[in-house]
Motif scaffolding. Structure first.
Motif, PDB file in Angstrom:
ATOM      1  N   ARG A   1      62.146  34.388  37.478  1.00 57.40           N
ATOM      2  CA  ARG A   1      62.418  36.144  37.246  1.00 57.40           C
ATOM      3  C   ARG A   1      60.873  36.233  36.701  1.00 57.40           C
ATOM      4  O   ARG A   1      60.509  35.499  35.774  1.00 57.40           O
ATOM      5  N   LEU A   2      59.952  37.288  37.492  1.00 60.65           N
ATOM      6  CA  LEU A   2      59.141  37.875  36.612  1.00 60.65           C
ATOM      7  C   LEU A   2      59.370  39.569  36.340  1.00 60.65           C
ATOM      8  O   LEU A   2      59.319  40.140  37.340  1.00 60.65           O
ATOM      9  N   MET A   3      59.799  39.333  35.105  1.00 58.99           N
ATOM     10  CA  MET A   3      60.193  40.335  34.061  1.00 58.99           C
ATOM     11  C   MET A   3      58.999  41.453  34.493  1.00 58.99           C
ATOM     12  O   MET A   3      56.734  41.478  34.244  1.00 58.99           O
ATOM     13  N   GLU A   4      58.298  42.769  33.976  1.00 58.43           N
ATOM     14  CA  GLU A   4      58.117  43.712  34.111  1.00 58.43           C
ATOM     15  C   GLU A   4      57.398  43.712  33.223  1.00 58.43           C
ATOM     16  O   GLU A   4      57.423  43.861  31.859  1.00 58.43           O
ATOM     17  N   GLY A   5      56.074  43.524  33.433  1.00 52.34           N
ATOM     18  CA  GLY A   5      55.197  43.538  32.395  1.00 52.34           C
ATOM     19  C   GLY A   5      53.889  44.853  31.546  1.00 52.34           C
ATOM     20  O   GLY A   5      54.607  46.120  31.664  1.00 52.34           O
ATOM     21  N   TYR A   6      53.658  44.421  30.141  1.00 51.83           N
ATOM     22  CA  TYR A   6      53.418  45.423  29.668  1.00 51.83           C
ATOM     23  C   TYR A   6      51.838  45.161  29.143  1.00 51.83           C
ATOM     24  O   TYR A   6      51.358  44.251  28.865  1.00 51.83           O
ATOM     25  N   ALA A   7      51.767  45.768  28.282  1.00 45.77           N
ATOM     26  CA  ALA A   7      50.154  45.700  28.046  1.00 45.77           C
ATOM     27  C   ALA A   7      50.486  45.257  26.029  1.00 45.77           C
ATOM     28  O   ALA A   7      51.246  46.017  25.640  1.00 45.77           O
ATOM     29  N   ARG A   8      49.147  44.659  25.651  1.00 44.63           N
ATOM     30  CA  ARG A   8      48.819  44.060  24.692  1.00 44.63           C
ATOM     31  C   ARG A   8      48.072  43.890  24.300  1.00 44.63           C
ATOM     32  O   ARG A   8      46.842  44.332  24.724  1.00 44.63           O
ATOM     33  N   GLU A   9      47.592  44.940  22.703  1.00 44.63           N
ATOM     34  CA  GLU A   9      46.146  43.765  22.258  1.00 44.63           C
ATOM     35  C   GLU A   9      45.414  43.259  21.455  1.00 44.63           C
ATOM     36  O   GLU A   9      46.616  42.867  20.899  1.00 44.63           O
ATOM     37  N   VAL A  10      44.573  43.694  21.900  1.00 50.22           N
ATOM     38  CA  VAL A  10      43.685  41.617  20.812  1.00 50.22           C
ATOM     39  C   VAL A  10      43.259  42.871  19.803  1.00 50.22           C
ATOM     40  O   VAL A  10      42.454  43.462  19.644  1.00 50.22           O
ATOM     41  N   ARG A  11      43.422  42.059  18.553  1.00 48.80           N
ATOM     42  CA  ARG A  11      43.276  41.599  17.457  1.00 48.80           C
ATOM     43  C   ARG A  11      41.919  41.879  17.510  1.00 48.80           C
ATOM     44  O   ARG A  11      41.278  41.042  17.739  1.00 48.80           O
ATOM     45  N   VAL A  12      40.696  42.496  16.739  1.00 50.54           N
ATOM     46  CA  VAL A  12      39.635  43.018  16.505  1.00 50.54           C
ATOM     47  C   VAL A  12      38.790  42.296  15.476  1.00 50.54           C
ATOM     48  O   VAL A  12      40.012  43.097  14.491  1.00 50.54           O
ATOM     49  N   GLY A  13      38.874  41.078  14.813  1.00 48.90           N
ATOM     50  CA  GLY A  13      38.474  41.526  12.700  1.00 48.90           C
ATOM     51  C   GLY A  13      37.128  42.397  12.346  1.00 48.90           C
ATOM     52  O   GLY A  13      36.932  42.136  13.512  1.00 48.90           O
ATOM     53  N   GLN A  14      37.463  42.298  11.677  1.00 49.17           N
ATOM     54  CA  GLN A  14      36.505  44.236  11.091  1.00 49.17           C
ATOM     55  C   GLN A  14      35.325  43.197  10.581  1.00 49.17           C
ATOM     56  O   GLN A  14      34.091  43.322  10.656  1.00 49.17           O
ATOM     57  N   PRO A  15      35.665  41.730  10.065  1.00 52.85           N
ATOM     58  CA  PRO A  15      34.156  40.826   8.902  1.00 52.85           C
ATOM     59  C   PRO A  15      33.343  40.500  10.476  1.00 52.85           C
ATOM     60  O   PRO A  15      31.967  40.427  10.615  1.00 52.85           O
TER      61      PRO A  15
END
Length: 179
Positions: free
Chosen positions: A24-38
């Motif tokens: 099964r391919l389940m329902e997808g959702y969005a995840r955010e990529v972390r951006v390093g402040q330095p």
């Protein structure tokens, strides 16, 4: 005890390569990529040097117009990518859960396909491993999901401007060190 009511437990695989049938391919959702402040501050500082020079040149030539700039807050937020939980029944009969990050063509995977998955563990140990590469043994396709990165989020224009700014800063530093 009724064995028909017993459902097998979903496990996270520990192997690097898993071969089995796609359940099964389940329902997808969005995840955010972390951006390093330095990293973001370094890129914006180097790009700011070139931006300042461009403003001076535009003022001298009195030509208006500049591109719309994204704010620090927008750049820090980071891009989102699609996460799709995938369930596979491996050769041992276990139900295995992994994550697919990014997009694939809709016709690439179907329930019942015989697949070989190359996996990579995620930083968070509670999350299932993510798929690096899929070999659909039913169709013979090799699939590699792609996600957004920090560099694709910042964009080629800002990165080019930052590289020019870094070269300019190193040039000024080298000249001042020699004199």
């Amino acid at each position: 005890m009724d064995t028909e009511l017993y459902s097998r437990r979903v496990v996270h695989p520990t192997e690097r390569v898993v071969t089995g049938r796609l359940v099964r391919l389940m329902e997808g959702y969005a995840r955010e990529v972390r951006v390093g402040q330095p990293a973001l501050v370094a890129v914006l500082t180097a790009a700011g040097v070139v931006g300042l020079l461009l403003k001076v040149v535009r003022a001298l030539l009195s030509s208006g117009g500049g591109g719309a700039r994204r704010s620090f807050k927008e750049l820090k937020k980071g891009p989102e990518f699609l996460v799709t939980p995938v369930r596979v029944r491996d050769a041992a009969g276990r139900l295995v859960e992994v994550e697919l990050h990014g997009h694939l063509p809709q016709s690439a995977l179907h329930p019942g396909d015989h697949v070989q998955l190359t996996l990579r563990a995620q930083r968070d140990e509670d999350l299932p491993p993510r798929i690096e590469r899929i070999v659909n043994l039913t169709t013979g396709q090799l699939l590699t999901p792609r996600t957004a990165t920090l560099w694709s989020h910042l964009g080629p224009a800002l990165l080019l401007q930052a590289m020019l700014g870094a070269v300019l800063l190193f040039g000024v530093a080298a000249c001042s060190a020699l004199t």
